[in-house]
Motif scaffolding. Sequence first.
Motif, PDB file in Angstrom:
ATOM      1  N   PRO A  43       0.801  -1.229   0.000  1.00 30.37           N
ATOM      2  CA  PRO A  43       0.000   0.000   0.000  1.00 30.37           C
ATOM      3  C   PRO A  43       0.836   1.283   0.000  1.00 30.37           C
ATOM      4  CG  PRO A  43      -0.782  -1.530   1.695  1.00 30.37           C
ATOM      5  CD  PRO A  43       0.429  -2.149   1.084  1.00 30.37           C
ATOM      6  N   GLU A  44       1.931   1.309   0.774  1.00 27.29           N
ATOM      7  CA  GLU A  44       2.672   2.576   0.852  1.00 27.29           C
ATOM      8  C   GLU A  44       3.262   2.967  -0.490  1.00 27.29           C
ATOM      9  OE1 GLU A  44       5.658   3.133   3.929  1.00 27.29           O
ATOM     10  OE2 GLU A  44       4.175   2.355   5.376  1.00 27.29           O
ATOM     11  N   GLN A  45       3.913   1.979  -1.124  1.00 28.68           N
ATOM     12  CA  GLN A  45       4.555   2.310  -2.407  1.00 28.68           C
ATOM     13  C   GLN A  45       3.529   2.595  -3.488  1.00 28.68           C
ATOM     14  OE1 GLN A  45       7.821  -0.025  -3.832  1.00 28.68           O
ATOM     15  NE2 GLN A  45       8.497  -0.549  -1.768  1.00 28.68           N
ATOM     16  N   VAL A  46       2.434   1.838  -3.487  1.00 33.31           N
ATOM     17  CA  VAL A  46       1.414   2.052  -4.520  1.00 33.31           C
ATOM     18  C   VAL A  46       0.810   3.447  -4.350  1.00 33.31           C
ATOM     19  CG1 VAL A  46      -0.832   1.290  -5.384  1.00 33.31           C
ATOM     20  CG2 VAL A  46       0.916  -0.404  -4.814  1.00 33.31           C
ATOM     21  N   THR A  47       0.504   3.810  -3.104  1.00 35.18           N
ATOM     22  CA  THR A  47      -0.088   5.128  -2.854  1.00 35.18           C
ATOM     23  C   THR A  47       0.893   6.234  -3.232  1.00 35.18           C
ATOM     24  OG1 THR A  47      -1.374   4.176  -1.061  1.00 35.18           O
ATOM     25  CG2 THR A  47      -1.153   6.567  -1.055  1.00 35.18           C
ATOM     26  N   ALA A  48       2.159   6.037  -2.901  1.00 35.30           N
ATOM     27  CA  ALA A  48       3.156   7.070  -3.221  1.00 35.30           C
ATOM     28  C   ALA A  48       3.275   7.244  -4.737  1.00 35.30           C
ATOM     29  CB  ALA A  48       4.505   6.696  -2.606  1.00 35.30           C
ATOM     30  N   ARG A  49       3.310   6.123  -5.461  1.00 33.57           N
ATOM     31  CA  ARG A  49       3.427   6.226  -6.925  1.00 33.57           C
ATOM     32  C   ARG A  49       2.199   6.912  -7.518  1.00 33.57           C
ATOM     33  NH1 ARG A  49       5.848   0.985  -6.777  1.00 33.57           N
ATOM     34  NH2 ARG A  49       3.886  -0.023  -7.325  1.00 33.57           N
ATOM     35  N   LEU A  50       1.025   6.575  -6.989  1.00 34.09           N
ATOM     36  CA  LEU A  50      -0.192   7.187  -7.511  1.00 34.09           C
ATOM     37  C   LEU A  50      -0.176   8.690  -7.235  1.00 34.09           C
ATOM     38  CD1 LEU A  50      -3.247   6.476  -8.621  1.00 34.09           C
ATOM     39  CD2 LEU A  50      -3.749   7.443  -6.377  1.00 34.09           C
ATOM     40  N   ARG A  51       0.195   9.064  -6.021  1.00 37.57           N
ATOM     41  CA  ARG A  51       0.206  10.502  -5.684  1.00 37.57           C
ATOM     42  C   ARG A  51       1.195  11.259  -6.553  1.00 37.57           C
ATOM     43  NH1 ARG A  51      -1.255  12.074   0.120  1.00 37.57           N
ATOM     44  NH2 ARG A  51      -2.967  10.642   0.541  1.00 37.57           N
ATOM     45  N   ASP A  52       2.349  10.644  -6.791  1.00 32.13           N
ATOM     46  CA  ASP A  52       3.339  11.274  -7.671  1.00 32.13           C
ATOM     47  C   ASP A  52       2.781  11.487  -9.057  1.00 32.13           C
ATOM     48  OD1 ASP A  52       5.296  11.522  -5.887  1.00 32.13           O
ATOM     49  OD2 ASP A  52       6.588   9.894  -6.657  1.00 32.13           O
ATOM     50  N   ALA A  53       2.102  10.447  -9.567  1.00 33.66           N
ATOM     51  CA  ALA A  53       1.595  10.533 -10.936  1.00 33.66           C
ATOM     52  C   ALA A  53       0.496  11.585 -11.032  1.00 33.66           C
ATOM     53  CB  ALA A  53       1.069   9.168 -11.386  1.00 33.66           C
ATOM     54  N   VAL A  54      -0.348  11.668 -10.018  1.00 37.67           N
ATOM     55  CA  VAL A  54      -1.503  12.574 -10.095  1.00 37.67           C
ATOM     56  C   VAL A  54      -1.084  14.017  -9.846  1.00 37.67           C
ATOM     57  CG1 VAL A  54      -3.721  13.152  -9.036  1.00 37.67           C
ATOM     58  CG2 VAL A  54      -3.141  10.752  -9.459  1.00 37.67           C
ATOM     59  N   GLY A  55      -0.197  14.232  -8.898  1.00 37.52           N
ATOM     60  CA  GLY A  55       0.174  15.610  -8.579  1.00 37.52           C
ATOM     61  C   GLY A  55      -1.011  16.353  -7.986  1.00 37.52           C
ATOM     62  N   ASP A  56      -1.205  17.593  -8.416  1.00 35.94           N
ATOM     63  CA  ASP A  56      -2.302  18.424  -7.903  1.00 35.94           C
ATOM     64  C   ASP A  56      -3.605  17.970  -8.566  1.00 35.94           C
ATOM     65  OD1 ASP A  56      -4.037  20.338  -7.074  1.00 35.94           O
ATOM     66  OD2 ASP A  56      -2.879  22.051  -7.825  1.00 35.94           O
ATOM     67  N   LEU A  70      -3.985   9.806 -15.517  1.00 39.33           N
ATOM     68  CA  LEU A  70      -4.694   9.101 -14.449  1.00 39.33           C
ATOM     69  C   LEU A  70      -5.046   7.673 -14.852  1.00 39.33           C
ATOM     70  CD1 LEU A  70      -4.739  11.930 -13.173  1.00 39.33           C
ATOM     71  CD2 LEU A  70      -7.033  11.411 -12.331  1.00 39.33           C
ATOM     72  N   VAL A  71      -5.414   7.467 -16.115  1.00 39.23           N
ATOM     73  CA  VAL A  71      -5.740   6.100 -16.527  1.00 39.23           C
ATOM     74  C   VAL A  71      -4.477   5.241 -16.499  1.00 39.23           C
ATOM     75  CG1 VAL A  71      -6.600   4.639 -18.395  1.00 39.23           C
ATOM     76  CG2 VAL A  71      -7.780   6.770 -17.850  1.00 39.23           C
ATOM     77  N   THR A  72      -3.366   5.795 -16.951  1.00 45.45           N
ATOM     78  CA  THR A  72      -2.105   5.044 -16.880  1.00 45.45           C
ATOM     79  C   THR A  72      -1.792   4.672 -15.427  1.00 45.45           C
ATOM     80  OG1 THR A  72      -1.266   6.274 -18.792  1.00 45.45           O
ATOM     81  CG2 THR A  72       0.350   5.052 -17.499  1.00 45.45           C
ATOM     82  N   ALA A  73      -1.935   5.640 -14.524  1.00 44.37           N
ATOM     83  CA  ALA A  73      -1.611   5.385 -13.109  1.00 44.37           C
ATOM     84  C   ALA A  73      -2.555   4.338 -12.524  1.00 44.37           C
ATOM     85  CB  ALA A  73      -1.706   6.690 -12.322  1.00 44.37           C
TER      86      ALA A  73
END
Length: 456
Positions: A43-56, A70-73
Amino acid sequence: MSTPPLASGPHGPSALRPLLHAVLDALADGTRARGGPLPPGGPEQVTARLRDAVGDLLPEQGDPDALRTLVTALAEGAADPADPLCAAHLHCPPLAVAVAADLAASALNPSLDSWDQAPAASALEALLTRTLARQAGLADALVTTGGTESNQLALLLARELHGAGLRLVHGANAHHSLPRAAWLLGLPDPVAVPTPAGTLDPVALDEALTRLPGPHLVAATAGTTDAGLIDPLPDIAALCAAHGARLHIDAAYAGPLLFSDTHRARLTGLDAAHTVTLDLHKLGWQPVAAGLLAVRDPADLTPLQQRADYLNADDDTDAGLPDLLGRSPRTSRRPDALKIAVTLKALGRSGLGALVDQVLDHARHLADLVAADPALDLYDRPALSTVLFRPAGAPDTTVAAIRRRLLTDGRAVLGRARPDGRLWLKATLLNPHTRPADLTRLLAHVTALAEGHTPA
Ligand SMILES: *Cc1c(COP(=O)(O)O)cnc(C)c1O
């Protein structure tokens, strides 16, 4: 920025086309980047990668790449039931044809709460619900968001017929949504009949119905969530008739055996139920949501009737506009009927039945592999497409740790169940494209980790 285009209307298809290309490219990119049944790292790494990809997420100025990003992420971070090693839950890989139909449902956006929002969609839903109800040997059906809503509705309809003293009697093997629905509806505390053999024992049920004051609603299960077992439906139906109890059958899992000439007979007794839960986002290969509640007597649906002048004024109804509000406790409602109807027509009964047969065959093959491997214990021969197994001699903590390690590594998604108090790994096979080699590989992951855990 100019006004964003719409999905329907004369310009809808040309606005959608380039966006769909972007979505399909992003799905391909994200799936390739993931490279397995689920993203590695926990969960930690997946959430971090998603947050990085999404940004603001709500920038002051819009981002033209938002769809692709977002679809890629999401695809990169998905647990993908199309991967044969993603087999934990009744979480099916949806058929391409159903997903394509669902796109049309989203684009046209009919809402099933009034005819003037869904003229053809409401007619299609009526055709679909009758067709599926007839398959189950019942008269009519409502479209729901899934087994949970279907079970709730079944209890609600039963309460309206039998009063607020109605007592739910269910097997300990029943889905948690049944006692929860009793709680939600303020019914008396439900009684769980122990099911040591995994299915509702008619003798124990008879004893409970004799001992407890009625009225009773008996809930039987066709396809238990943990082990895929089917309660003895004809015996239970006979007992309900003898005790004057109402019968609900939760066939969320096994219902689609109706499409299979090979397995249909195992649902004998289904048509004796007053209500039946069906769920085509399990064995049915629909994207969520695709639930139904079938009813034997359409008059049972009367308590759902509701008047709202803006949706079903009496004079509109008298003038012939269909009144849809009584077809659900919801108001705005997606046309989930479209993807299901397209699937039924595209595959036919035999096409759907063949998919059911295939995944049940896969489960038998997996059980054979487990039984042949001295490093593994098989809980039982599979009744449906669920196989329970565990590394031989391993303590529960090791079984639990193996499952989490496979998740964290992104190598395999297995479920867990405690049918006898011990912890078992659960493989729920819903992917008709799975090959024997995939199942061998799945077991090899488990045995390799189990060896690592075995004390020297
Ligand atoms: C999955 C399941 C449900 C719940 O269905 P949802 O679609 O998840 O709400 C209910 N009963 C059984 C037996 C199930 O397997």
